[in-house]
Design a protein around this motif. Structure first.
Motif, PDB file in Angstrom:
ATOM      1  N   ASP A  24      18.986  63.401 -55.305  1.00 60.45           N
ATOM      2  CA  ASP A  24      18.706  62.162 -56.027  1.00 60.45           C
ATOM      3  C   ASP A  24      19.482  62.099 -57.338  1.00 60.45           C
ATOM      4  O   ASP A  24      19.989  61.036 -57.721  1.00 60.45           O
ATOM      5  CB  ASP A  24      17.203  62.048 -56.308  1.00 60.45           C
ATOM      6  CG  ASP A  24      16.390  61.847 -55.036  1.00 60.45           C
ATOM      7  OD1 ASP A  24      16.964  61.381 -54.037  1.00 60.45           O
ATOM      8  OD2 ASP A  24      15.187  62.173 -55.046  1.00 60.45           O
ATOM      9  N   ARG A  83      23.022  61.119 -56.693  1.00 60.36           N
ATOM     10  CA  ARG A  83      23.129  59.698 -56.370  1.00 60.36           C
ATOM     11  C   ARG A  83      23.075  58.865 -57.649  1.00 60.36           C
ATOM     12  O   ARG A  83      23.878  57.946 -57.840  1.00 60.36           O
ATOM     13  CB  ARG A  83      22.004  59.292 -55.419  1.00 60.36           C
ATOM     14  CG  ARG A  83      22.088  57.833 -54.959  1.00 60.36           C
ATOM     15  CD  ARG A  83      20.926  57.463 -54.061  1.00 60.36           C
ATOM     16  NE  ARG A  83      20.851  58.328 -52.893  1.00 60.36           N
ATOM     17  CZ  ARG A  83      19.883  59.208 -52.670  1.00 60.36           C
ATOM     18  NH1 ARG A  83      18.886  59.331 -53.534  1.00 60.36           N
ATOM     19  NH2 ARG A  83      19.886  59.950 -51.586  1.00 60.36           N
ATOM     20  N   THR A  84      22.135  59.170 -58.527  1.00 58.68           N
ATOM     21  CA  THR A  84      21.993  58.399 -59.765  1.00 58.68           C
ATOM     22  C   THR A  84      23.204  58.578 -60.670  1.00 58.68           C
ATOM     23  O   THR A  84      23.647  57.630 -61.330  1.00 58.68           O
ATOM     24  CB  THR A  84      20.716  58.837 -60.505  1.00 58.68           C
ATOM     25  OG1 THR A  84      19.591  58.652 -59.643  1.00 58.68           O
ATOM     26  CG2 THR A  84      20.514  58.017 -61.769  1.00 58.68           C
ATOM     27  N   SER A  93      23.838  52.043 -51.945  1.00 56.82           N
ATOM     28  CA  SER A  93      22.667  52.493 -52.703  1.00 56.82           C
ATOM     29  C   SER A  93      21.872  51.366 -53.338  1.00 56.82           C
ATOM     30  O   SER A  93      20.736  51.576 -53.761  1.00 56.82           O
ATOM     31  CB  SER A  93      23.115  53.462 -53.805  1.00 56.82           C
ATOM     32  OG  SER A  93      23.956  52.796 -54.737  1.00 56.82           O
ATOM     33  N   GLN A 103      22.568  50.078 -56.152  1.00 53.78           N
ATOM     34  CA  GLN A 103      22.568  50.290 -57.591  1.00 53.78           C
ATOM     35  C   GLN A 103      23.969  50.644 -58.063  1.00 53.78           C
ATOM     36  O   GLN A 103      24.817  51.063 -57.278  1.00 53.78           O
ATOM     37  CB  GLN A 103      21.591  51.412 -57.975  1.00 53.78           C
ATOM     38  CG  GLN A 103      21.943  52.768 -57.400  1.00 53.78           C
ATOM     39  CD  GLN A 103      20.927  53.843 -57.766  1.00 53.78           C
ATOM     40  OE1 GLN A 103      19.777  53.555 -58.061  1.00 53.78           O
ATOM     41  NE2 GLN A 103      21.355  55.093 -57.751  1.00 53.78           N
ATOM     42  N   GLY A 124      15.465  52.318 -55.267  1.00 52.48           N
ATOM     43  CA  GLY A 124      16.359  53.159 -54.485  1.00 52.48           C
ATOM     44  C   GLY A 124      15.793  53.550 -53.139  1.00 52.48           C
ATOM     45  O   GLY A 124      16.221  54.548 -52.555  1.00 52.48           O
TER      46      GLY A 124
END
Length: 774
Positions: free
Chosen positions: A240, A243-244, A398, A400, A566
């Motif tokens: 995670d 990904r962020t 995603s 985002q 998400g």
């Protein structure tokens, strides 16, 4: 864009891509005349407008190839047997790596993960009839129990392995490049060995995992991801964070891996005195060796093609030819495998290679002109260019945009090549010397630890990621923003005053962003989405996905909430009852997400809403199952029990409301009671059956209306009360008397009409409510 770039093949490449995409989606009855007309127009206009004619011909050929591939999937007997859900005795060849998906437990059964294995069906015995076919399928096999790290027979399969099984065929989802899915419960029967190349790749990958087993958890999982894209041992929280922070691309096999490995080999070759034709030979051997290590499967071969283009262009300095080679490779790969037109991985490979050819050289020169050594300038420019080029597609995947991606990529750039090279050397040394492999693994762990630290710190920055529409329009909008930013920074760099003003604006903007609360808050457990006058709750199960309780009245609003959180995988959508303000948003949950099942309560009124739910789920190929009172389910660390409805209550209030499904949820030591729209009669009946005492969180029934049983509120005594309600609604919700009663119990009350999305964060010793704001 690099000056003088040769874009003559770029338009035909885009046309081929568009044609293949259309051919895969278009109905056959109009595809062929349309493709024929377009091709004829291109041939007629070849002399007058050769560039336009070439694009038209490529568009038509791409569409025809895509259409033929779809027809091939449905032409054989497998498609018909899948529609009948026939049981088959099958022989298959594994064509890709097994992947694991978290499962949901029901009742007393322990949750079991699902292993998905791409394969080619070659022989099937159905009702005594033997069929010889060559149809791509997906095998859906029950894996190990959730939380059990020991591998199963399905996990250990290698590409090229021949297996036998008994399973049930089923239709594939629309858009999947397979003829059917095969559901199995028993382990596979091995009927043949994979090739020597695949066995060697498996041994080297196992050697790499063994070489890094002494590293801390983060680097131990990351090094195999950097080298060969093996993320199976990366901690879920770190996945995670990557990904962020916009670092996920580092753990996918791409052309960048090949550029790093081959660049290292060429550097060592020059240092060792290799010249002339021997240098390309060394580079070719390095590329072949990397393909073996990463396994010669379609994604790796695709990355090899992109890496070869980028490496050749950088090695020769002929970026004009590099762009032509990239476009030619795109056309060739799409015609060989038109399903790549729908592959995010292929799009990322192409864009990353394009950024490497067009943006990185100019950025490296600019950094070098400002005093940075040329190797360091290239090390910074390459990942930054790749990130900027790939950002629109990453946003589509995603939902985002990482606001920390560029600085995070710049910070980790110097560490990526050392970690990758040392990891590759550790894998190669593992069959020869375990000690040497371990030392090289520890050497790879040092830069990997820095990458892990950057990812964790970047992901912890408030508002590190910004929600973005995961659509084609959203991607094009982001592309326009990025182009404007790059052009603006170029102009600003030429004028010191403009550059200073730009820096002030960026710092001020960063301060404003940092002052805002992060969303979603780290460690969120439950979110009440602001969906207007209705209910939509999201329960986090960590890497296992999410559970959605009700979907609100508007698909756009619940889709926005899930996108901002998400959430891409939903294990269960539970509809407490069938009123429109709880179910009409269901298409927004189903759109663009993997949804395992939809559960509904036992009361099937209003019948019209039930029919709509079944139509939506049927279109999405998602099963509808009943929510049974007393059933206890689990997903990861999330546990829930259906407490109500034990019976139908008629004559006292609304029958559908009183038949709402009521859940008791437990996560991280917290107890949460979700009450749907139950009214006083059902609340008292529930209280008579349930004697579990206070809860930490209460979803207040029926949007906080006045129809509350005081004794249930007294028994629950929540620390946090969530009221899902629409601003300015005509019902007078929430009732002032209900709000006073909750305040009298000492509850912290959150209202979506005033506070926007509401998130519950923490544990029993540190519980808090985070309000997003409207």
């Amino acid at each position: 864009m690099t000056a003088g770039a040769d874009l003559r093949l770029a338009v035909p490449a885009v046309a081929t891509w568009a044609g293949a995409f259309a051919g895969l989606a278009a109905p056959g009855w109009w595809l062929w005349p349309s493709a024929g007309t377009v091709a004829a127009a291109g041939l007629v206009g070849w002399r007058a407008r050769p560039a336009v004619a070439a694009a038209l011909v490529c568009l038509a050929v791409g569409a025809a190839v895509g259409g033929l591939r779809v027809l091939g999937l449905h032409a054989g007997p497998v498609d018909a047997l899948a529609g009948e859900r026939a049981v088959v005795e099958a022989r298959l060849v594994v064509t890709g790596d097994p992947s694991r998906h978290h499962g949901v437990s029901h009742g007393q059964d322990r949750a079991r993960d699902l292993v998905v294995v791409p394969a080619r069906l070659e022989r099937a015995v159905v009702r005594g009839r033997v069929l010889r076919v060559r149809s791509p399928v997906l095998v859906l096999a029950s894996g190990r129990p959730a939380g059990d790290d020991s591998p199963t027979g399905w996990d250990l399969l290698l590409p090229g392995q021949r297996i036998g099984l008994t399973g049930r065929l089923g239709p594939a989802r629309p858009g999947q490049p397979v003829a059917a899915v095969v559901a199995v419960r028993a382990p596979p029967r091995l009927v043949g060995r994979p090739s020597a190349v695949q066995r060697a790749a498996g041994d080297l990958r196992a050697g790499l995992r063994h070489a890094v087993r002494g590293l801390p958890e983060g680097p131990r999982g990351l090094v195999p991801g950097l080298v060969v894209g093996d993320t199976s041992r990366m901690p879920p929280g770190l996945v995670d964070d990557f990904r962020t922070a916009g670092l996920t691309h580092l753990t996918a096999v791409s052309g960048a891996n090949l550029v790093i490995v081959c660049g290292f080999v060429l550097y060592v070759g020059r240092w060792a005195g290799l010249r002339g034709r021997w240098l390309p030979v060394a580079g070719g051997l390095a590329m072949a060796g990397f393909v073996v290590l990463a396994r010669p499967q379609p994604s790796v071969l695709r990355a090899a093609a992109m890496g070869a283009v980028g490496l050749a262009a950088l090695a020769t300095g002929r970026r004009r030819s590099g762009l032509s080679a990239l476009a030619g490779a795109v056309i060739g790969l799409l015609l060989a495998d038109p399903w790549l037109a729908r592959s995010y991985g292929f799009a990322l490979s192409v864009l990353a290679t394009g950024g490497l050819l067009t943006l990185a050289p100019g950025w490296a020169r600019a950094l070098h002109a400002r005093g940075l050594p040329l190797p360091a300038a290239h090390a910074l420019a390459v990942p930054a260019a790749a990130q900027v080029a790939c950002a629109p597609v990453i946003a589509m995947i995603s939902g985002q945009v990482s606001l920390v991606a560029v600085p995070a990529n710049l910070l980790v750039a110097p560490a990526v090549a050392p970690a990758t090279v040392c990891g590759v050397l550790a894998a190669l040394a593992s069959p020869v010397s375990g000690t040497a492999a371990r030392l090289l693994g520890e050497a790879a762990g040092l830069p990997a630890a820095w990458i892990v630290t950057v990812a964790q710190q970047a992901a912890g920055v408030p508002d590190a990621a910004l929600g973005w529409p995961s659509t084609g329009v959203g991607a094009m909008a982001l592309m326009a923003v990025l182009v404007a930013m790059v052009m603006g920074l170029r102009r600003a760099a030429r004028h010191r005053r403009v550059l200073a003003c730009t820096a002030v604006v960026l710092v001020a903007g960063g301060a404003v962003v940092a002052a805002r609360p992060s969303w979603p808050p780290p460690g969120w457990l439950l979110v009440a989405c602001d969906v207007g006058q209705g209910d939509a709750l999201v329960l986090s199960a960590g890497p296992a996905g999410a559970v959605v309780v009700d979907a609100g009245p508007d698909p756009r609003l619940v889709d926005r909430c899930l996108t901002d959180l998400g959430v891409r995988r939903v294990a269960v959508v539970l509809l407490t009852h069938l009123h429109a303000d709880h179910v009409e948003g269901l298409p927004g949950v189903l759109a663009g997400r993997t949804v395992a099942e939809v559960q509904v309560g036992p009361y099937d009124e209003p019948a019209g809403e039930l029919a709509r739910v079944r139509r939506w789920t049927r279109s999405a190929h998602v099963p509808v199952v009943p929510a049974v009172v007393g059933e206890r389910d689990r997903l990861g660390g999330l546990h829930w029990e259906v407490l109500w409805p034990a019976r139908v209550i008629e004559g006292e209030g609304s029958t559908p409301n009183n038949a709402s499904v009521v859940l008791l949820v437990e996560r991280a030591g917290l107890r949460m009671l979700l009450t749907g729209d139950v009214e006083p009669a059902a609340q008292r009946a529930l209280l008579a059956r349930w004697h579990a005492g206070p809860v930490d969180v209460l979803k207040v029934a029926h949007h906080g209306s006045a129809y509350q049983a005081p004794e249930l509120l007294q028994a629950a005594r929540p620390r946090i009360a969530l009221v899902s309600v629409g601003a300015g609604n005509d019902y007078g919700h929430p009732a002032p008397a209900t709000m006073r009663r909750l305040a009298g119990l000492g509850a912290v009350v959150g209202r979506t009409d005033r506070d926007g999305d509401l998130a519950v964060v923490g544990d029993p010793s540190g519980l808090r409510l985070v309000r997003r704001g409207r």
